[in-house]
Each structure stands twice: as structure tokens, then as C-alpha cells.
Motif scaffolding. Structure first.
Motif, PDB file in Angstrom:
ATOM      1  N   LYS A   1       8.969 -54.211  70.546  1.00  0.00           N
ATOM      2  CA  LYS A   1      10.066 -53.978  71.598  1.00  0.00           C
ATOM      3  C   LYS A   1       9.744 -52.491  71.959  1.00  0.00           C
ATOM      4  CE  LYS A   1      14.855 -54.133  72.667  1.00  0.00           C
ATOM      5  NZ  LYS A   1      16.167 -54.796  72.039  1.00  0.00           N
ATOM      6  N   ARG A   2      10.014 -52.356  73.129  1.00  0.00           N
ATOM      7  CA  ARG A   2       9.631 -50.661  73.532  1.00  0.00           C
ATOM      8  C   ARG A   2      10.903 -50.075  73.887  1.00  0.00           C
ATOM      9  NH1 ARG A   2       4.204 -49.345  72.831  1.00  0.00           N
ATOM     10  NH2 ARG A   2       2.947 -51.198  73.194  1.00  0.00           N
ATOM     11  N   TYR A   3      11.067 -48.843  73.409  1.00  0.00           N
ATOM     12  CA  TYR A   3      12.136 -48.152  73.736  1.00  0.00           C
ATOM     13  C   TYR A   3      11.913 -46.769  74.502  1.00  0.00           C
ATOM     14  CZ  TYR A   3      14.274 -51.021  70.075  1.00  0.00           C
ATOM     15  OH  TYR A   3      14.752 -52.090  69.247  1.00  0.00           O
ATOM     16  N   SER A   4      12.664 -46.703  75.495  1.00  0.00           N
ATOM     17  CA  SER A   4      12.517 -45.617  76.335  1.00  0.00           C
ATOM     18  C   SER A   4      12.524 -44.263  75.472  1.00  0.00           C
ATOM     19  CB  SER A   4      13.368 -45.221  77.465  1.00  0.00           C
ATOM     20  OG  SER A   4      14.867 -45.007  76.900  1.00  0.00           O
TER      21      SER A   4
ATOM     22  N   TYR B   1      15.843 -42.817  75.174  1.00  0.00           N
ATOM     23  CA  TYR B   1      16.617 -43.722  73.989  1.00  0.00           C
ATOM     24  C   TYR B   1      16.265 -43.396  72.603  1.00  0.00           C
ATOM     25  CZ  TYR B   1      18.589 -47.791  71.232  1.00  0.00           C
ATOM     26  OH  TYR B   1      19.284 -48.292  70.364  1.00  0.00           O
ATOM     27  N   ARG B   2      14.988 -43.079  72.418  1.00  0.00           N
ATOM     28  CA  ARG B   2      14.512 -42.681  71.177  1.00  0.00           C
ATOM     29  C   ARG B   2      14.889 -41.250  70.603  1.00  0.00           C
ATOM     30  NH1 ARG B   2       9.549 -44.654  73.194  1.00  0.00           N
ATOM     31  NH2 ARG B   2       8.613 -42.685  73.535  1.00  0.00           N
TER      32      ARG B   2
ATOM     33  N   ALA C   1      18.746 -41.334  69.990  1.00  0.00           N
ATOM     34  CA  ALA C   1      18.630 -42.017  68.503  1.00  0.00           C
ATOM     35  C   ALA C   1      18.248 -40.925  67.268  1.00  0.00           C
ATOM     36  CB  ALA C   1      17.854 -42.976  68.300  1.00  0.00           C
TER      37      ALA C   1
ATOM     38  N   LEU D   1      22.492 -48.975  65.838  1.00  0.00           N
ATOM     39  CA  LEU D   1      21.885 -49.133  67.239  1.00  0.00           C
ATOM     40  C   LEU D   1      21.083 -50.413  67.184  1.00  0.00           C
ATOM     41  CD1 LEU D   1      20.446 -45.536  67.356  1.00  0.00           C
ATOM     42  CD2 LEU D   1      22.510 -46.349  68.493  1.00  0.00           C
TER      43      LEU D   1
ATOM     44  N   VAL E   1      18.013 -51.293  65.985  1.00  0.00           N
ATOM     45  CA  VAL E   1      16.767 -50.930  65.802  1.00  0.00           C
ATOM     46  C   VAL E   1      16.216 -51.053  64.274  1.00  0.00           C
ATOM     47  CG1 VAL E   1      16.410 -49.413  67.971  1.00  0.00           C
ATOM     48  CG2 VAL E   1      16.650 -48.544  65.581  1.00  0.00           C
TER      49      VAL E   1
ATOM     50  N   SER F   1      11.281 -47.957  62.428  1.00  0.00           N
ATOM     51  CA  SER F   1      10.786 -47.628  63.477  1.00  0.00           C
ATOM     52  C   SER F   1      11.663 -46.164  63.647  1.00  0.00           C
ATOM     53  CB  SER F   1      11.423 -48.587  64.677  1.00  0.00           C
ATOM     54  OG  SER F   1      10.870 -49.510  64.796  1.00  0.00           O
ATOM     55  N   LEU F   2      12.975 -46.051  63.488  1.00  0.00           N
ATOM     56  CA  LEU F   2      14.007 -44.925  63.440  1.00  0.00           C
ATOM     57  C   LEU F   2      13.195 -43.779  62.745  1.00  0.00           C
ATOM     58  CD1 LEU F   2      15.867 -43.503  64.933  1.00  0.00           C
ATOM     59  CD2 LEU F   2      17.824 -44.572  63.308  1.00  0.00           C
TER      60      LEU F   2
ATOM     61  N   TRP G   1      10.239 -42.503  64.253  1.00  0.00           N
ATOM     62  CA  TRP G   1      10.543 -41.505  65.246  1.00  0.00           C
ATOM     63  C   TRP G   1      11.163 -40.342  64.731  1.00  0.00           C
ATOM     64  CZ3 TRP G   1      14.341 -45.484  67.990  1.00  0.00           C
ATOM     65  CH2 TRP G   1      13.596 -46.658  68.568  1.00  0.00           C
TER      66      TRP G   1
END
Length: 85
Positions: free
Chosen positions: A7-10, A13-14, A17, A35, A37, A41-42, A45
């Protein structure tokens, strides 16, 4: 088992977050759960943001440096292929 796609997040959005993790005082896992996610991943980021802000370990590359290295490696591979032809 994991999903078949990533899944891709803009970028926005990142960024939001990451800001939520920094300002809320909650753990990455708590914010990720809120969120929807993955915590991994978070966490990635947030870690990448720390490095980009100069808070990483010595020698860690920023996102800009990593991109430049990829471009440079691509040019090197491309030029070595042409010289072999």
C-alpha cells in the motif's frame, strides 16, 4: 501471510503521521493502530525523518543522499553496458 501488494501512502500522509507521533507523546504502535498503518511502516517513516533531520547515527544517509546514490549507480551501470556493446 503478508498481502500481495504494497500500500502506498502520500508524502503528505506520511508527514502528518510522523508529526502525530512526535507531538502526541504516544508510541509508534499506538499511533499506527489509530491510523490503520503497520507499526513497522510508521516506525520506518519516523526513523527516516530523524535521519533526514540530522538526528541519525553517524554515517547514515539522508533520503536525498540515498536518491543521489541510486542515480549515480544507475548512470554507472548504464555507461558500463554501453561500453560492452
Amino acid at each position: 501471510m503478508g498481502s500481495k501488494y504494497t500500500k502506498r501512502y502520500s508524502a503528505e500522509y506520511r508527514r502528518d503521521a510522523i508529526a502525530l507521533v512526535r507531538s502526541s507523546g504516544r508510541t509508534v504502535t499506538e499511533v499506527a493502530r489509530e491510523l490503520g498503518v503497520s507499526p513497522e511502516s510508521l516506525r520506518n517513516w519516523v526513523r527516516r525523518d530523524q535521519v533526514d533531520r540530522g538526528e541519525g547515527a553517524p554515517g547514515e544517509l539522508t533520503s536525498a543522499e540515498r536518491e543521489e546514490l541510486k542515480r549515480s549507480a544507475g548512470r554507472t551501470v548504464s555507461s558500463s553496458r554501453r561500453s560492452r556493446s
